[in-house]
Design a protein around this motif. Sequence first.
Motif, PDB file in Angstrom:
ATOM      1  N   MET A   1      18.743  11.429  66.495  1.00 20.07           N
ATOM      2  CA  MET A   1      19.744  10.399  66.207  1.00 20.07           C
ATOM      3  C   MET A   1      20.264  10.570  64.788  1.00 20.07           C
ATOM      4  O   MET A   1      19.485  10.775  63.849  1.00 20.07           O
ATOM      5  N   GLU A   2      21.581  10.471  64.614  1.00 18.88           N
ATOM      6  CA  GLU A   2      22.179  10.624  63.299  1.00 18.88           C
ATOM      7  C   GLU A   2      22.085   9.316  62.522  1.00 18.88           C
ATOM      8  O   GLU A   2      22.380   8.246  63.037  1.00 18.88           O
ATOM      9  N   LEU A   3      21.660   9.416  61.273  1.00 19.16           N
ATOM     10  CA  LEU A   3      21.534   8.247  60.422  1.00 19.16           C
ATOM     11  C   LEU A   3      22.854   7.947  59.719  1.00 19.16           C
ATOM     12  O   LEU A   3      23.657   8.845  59.484  1.00 19.16           O
ATOM     13  N   ILE A   4      23.051   6.681  59.362  1.00 15.19           N
ATOM     14  CA  ILE A   4      24.238   6.264  58.630  1.00 15.19           C
ATOM     15  C   ILE A   4      23.943   6.349  57.139  1.00 15.19           C
ATOM     16  O   ILE A   4      22.933   5.815  56.667  1.00 15.19           O
ATOM     17  N   LYS A   5      24.804   7.011  56.396  1.00 12.49           N
ATOM     18  CA  LYS A   5      24.631   7.078  54.948  1.00 12.49           C
ATOM     19  C   LYS A   5      25.481   6.003  54.300  1.00 12.49           C
ATOM     20  O   LYS A   5      26.681   5.909  54.542  1.00 12.49           O
ATOM     21  N   PRO A   6      24.893   5.182  53.453  1.00 15.40           N
ATOM     22  CA  PRO A   6      25.677   4.101  52.828  1.00 15.40           C
ATOM     23  C   PRO A   6      26.610   4.638  51.752  1.00 15.40           C
ATOM     24  O   PRO A   6      26.364   5.693  51.157  1.00 15.40           O
ATOM     25  N   TYR A   7      27.670   3.887  51.504  1.00 19.22           N
ATOM     26  CA  TYR A   7      28.539   4.216  50.377  1.00 19.22           C
ATOM     27  C   TYR A   7      28.006   3.486  49.158  1.00 19.22           C
ATOM     28  O   TYR A   7      27.944   2.249  49.125  1.00 19.22           O
ATOM     29  N   VAL A   8      27.588   4.236  48.167  1.00 21.69           N
ATOM     30  CA  VAL A   8      27.077   3.650  46.928  1.00 21.69           C
ATOM     31  C   VAL A   8      27.708   4.378  45.743  1.00 21.69           C
ATOM     32  O   VAL A   8      28.084   5.549  45.858  1.00 21.69           O
ATOM     33  N   PRO A   9      27.834   3.708  44.602  1.00 26.58           N
ATOM     34  CA  PRO A   9      28.370   4.380  43.413  1.00 26.58           C
ATOM     35  C   PRO A   9      27.409   5.445  42.913  1.00 26.58           C
ATOM     36  O   PRO A   9      26.236   5.489  43.317  1.00 26.58           O
ATOM     37  N   ALA A  10      27.883   6.293  42.015  1.00 27.81           N
ATOM     38  CA  ALA A  10      27.038   7.338  41.438  1.00 27.81           C
ATOM     39  C   ALA A  10      25.819   6.719  40.750  1.00 27.81           C
ATOM     40  O   ALA A  10      25.868   5.574  40.271  1.00 27.81           O
ATOM     41  N   ARG A  11      24.736   7.486  40.700  1.00 32.20           N
ATOM     42  CA  ARG A  11      23.473   6.980  40.146  1.00 32.20           C
ATOM     43  C   ARG A  11      23.631   6.458  38.720  1.00 32.20           C
ATOM     44  O   ARG A  11      22.951   5.499  38.323  1.00 32.20           O
ATOM     45  N   GLU A  12      24.504   7.048  37.936  1.00 30.60           N
ATOM     46  CA  GLU A  12      24.670   6.632  36.538  1.00 30.60           C
ATOM     47  C   GLU A  12      25.197   5.203  36.422  1.00 30.60           C
ATOM     48  O   GLU A  12      25.060   4.574  35.360  1.00 30.60           O
ATOM     49  N   TYR A  13      25.781   4.675  37.504  1.00 34.04           N
ATOM     50  CA  TYR A  13      26.319   3.317  37.458  1.00 34.04           C
ATOM     51  C   TYR A  13      25.369   2.295  38.092  1.00 34.04           C
ATOM     52  O   TYR A  13      25.728   1.120  38.218  1.00 34.04           O
ATOM     53  N   PHE A  14      24.194   2.740  38.494  1.00 37.00           N
ATOM     54  CA  PHE A  14      23.188   1.822  39.016  1.00 37.00           C
ATOM     55  C   PHE A  14      22.397   1.261  37.840  1.00 37.00           C
ATOM     56  O   PHE A  14      21.692   1.981  37.144  1.00 37.00           O
ATOM     57  N   VAL A  15      22.533  -0.039  37.588  1.00 36.67           N
ATOM     58  CA  VAL A  15      21.937  -0.654  36.404  1.00 36.67           C
ATOM     59  C   VAL A  15      21.110  -1.874  36.799  1.00 36.67           C
ATOM     60  O   VAL A  15      21.213  -2.388  37.917  1.00 36.67           O
ATOM     61  N   GLU A  16      20.301  -2.328  35.851  1.00 37.87           N
ATOM     62  CA  GLU A  16      19.347  -3.406  36.116  1.00 37.87           C
ATOM     63  C   GLU A  16      20.004  -4.777  35.959  1.00 37.87           C
ATOM     64  O   GLU A  16      19.797  -5.480  34.971  1.00 37.87           O
ATOM     65  N   ILE A  17      20.793  -5.156  36.946  1.00 42.11           N
ATOM     66  CA  ILE A  17      21.354  -6.505  36.956  1.00 42.11           C
ATOM     67  C   ILE A  17      20.333  -7.458  37.582  1.00 42.11           C
ATOM     68  O   ILE A  17      19.273  -7.041  38.059  1.00 42.11           O
ATOM     69  N   SER A  18      20.647  -8.738  37.587  1.00 41.94           N
ATOM     70  CA  SER A  18      19.694  -9.748  38.074  1.00 41.94           C
ATOM     71  C   SER A  18      19.262  -9.490  39.512  1.00 41.94           C
ATOM     72  O   SER A  18      18.089  -9.673  39.866  1.00 41.94           O
ATOM     73  N   ALA A  19      20.203  -9.061  40.359  1.00 41.88           N
ATOM     74  CA  ALA A  19      19.879  -8.802  41.759  1.00 41.88           C
ATOM     75  C   ALA A  19      18.852  -7.683  41.885  1.00 41.88           C
ATOM     76  O   ALA A  19      17.941  -7.754  42.722  1.00 41.88           O
ATOM     77  N   VAL A  20      18.974  -6.650  41.063  1.00 37.53           N
ATOM     78  CA  VAL A  20      18.018  -5.542  41.098  1.00 37.53           C
ATOM     79  C   VAL A  20      16.626  -6.034  40.711  1.00 37.53           C
ATOM     80  O   VAL A  20      15.620  -5.662  41.333  1.00 37.53           O
ATOM     81  N   LYS A  21      16.552  -6.872  39.697  1.00 37.14           N
ATOM     82  CA  LYS A  21      15.255  -7.386  39.257  1.00 37.14           C
ATOM     83  C   LYS A  21      14.598  -8.224  40.347  1.00 37.14           C
ATOM     84  O   LYS A  21      13.374  -8.160  40.543  1.00 37.14           O
ATOM     85  N   ARG A  22      15.378  -9.008  41.084  1.00 44.67           N
ATOM     86  CA  ARG A  22      14.808  -9.806  42.176  1.00 44.67           C
ATOM     87  C   ARG A  22      14.302  -8.902  43.295  1.00 44.67           C
ATOM     88  O   ARG A  22      13.246  -9.163  43.888  1.00 44.67           O
ATOM     89  N   ILE A  23      15.040  -7.840  43.578  1.00 42.77           N
ATOM     90  CA  ILE A  23      14.585  -6.906  44.608  1.00 42.77           C
ATOM     91  C   ILE A  23      13.304  -6.212  44.163  1.00 42.77           C
ATOM     92  O   ILE A  23      12.389  -5.985  44.975  1.00 42.77           O
TER      93      ILE A  23
END
Length: 258
Positions: A1-23
């Motif tokens: 079965m083929e998996l779905i790849k999500p659309y996400v920004p480049a890794r350099e733009y992944f930052v520690e915002i409040s939502a990330v800390k809760r996760i």
Amino acid sequence: MELIKPYVPAREYFVEISAVKRIRDGLDYTMNFGEPVQVVSDPGHGKTTALYYLAKELGGVYCLAGQAHKTVPDMYRMLLAAFEIYHDCTYTRDLYNVLVRKLARTDWDRQHNPRRLLIVDEIQTLEATAQRELQNLQETCDLALIMSGNGSRLAKSKVDQSAWKQVDERLGMKIQLPKLDRRDCDVIGAAYGVEGMDAYEAIGNFGMRTTARHLGRLLREAKMLTTGTGGIRLQHIKTVMKAKPDQADLRLLRPEAA
């Protein structure tokens, strides 16, 4: 079965915002205690981006559930593909047994290795019985499990209602992701190279009234206007907004009226 790849920004733009800390709080909980965690948010709050990159960071497995995975057997096939487990099974029970043989945590694992991390995103796509059987698998194999989605569900029958009740009763933690605050907007702006107090003021006002997705898109497009010669200034942000019918209201860049 083929998996779905999500659309996400480049890794350099992944930052520690409040939502990330809760996760991260939820990840610590499920890794330590082995109880499933539900992460809920409206679209655009940065949930998928955070889960995708945190799975990579922690050596976990990330699955984006789609319509092709909504039934119990198709959910099992999605997991087999995500864990890169070969099989030639057709029947649901056989699919389940293969997963248990490959993923079950042994006594040696419990003493020497952390739990395997499984993140299933857009969990609302799965039928009630599929979510219940996902939790059964998690308990049997002693996995760390994050179930993430928008919180919606559809009960079509008494069977569904019973399944939803079982799903809710098994959750160890439920996390509602927050909207962006001004600090979050500043952190995102810094990652994209925003310059100038007026620009930071504007993106803070914009981000707190929209979503992380909208703010990221605005800054990606504004960055293109800099042609790589400098940071994002307020004029770049205004130019992008004037060109987009859905964001043309420059009042979004100003503070909300009291």
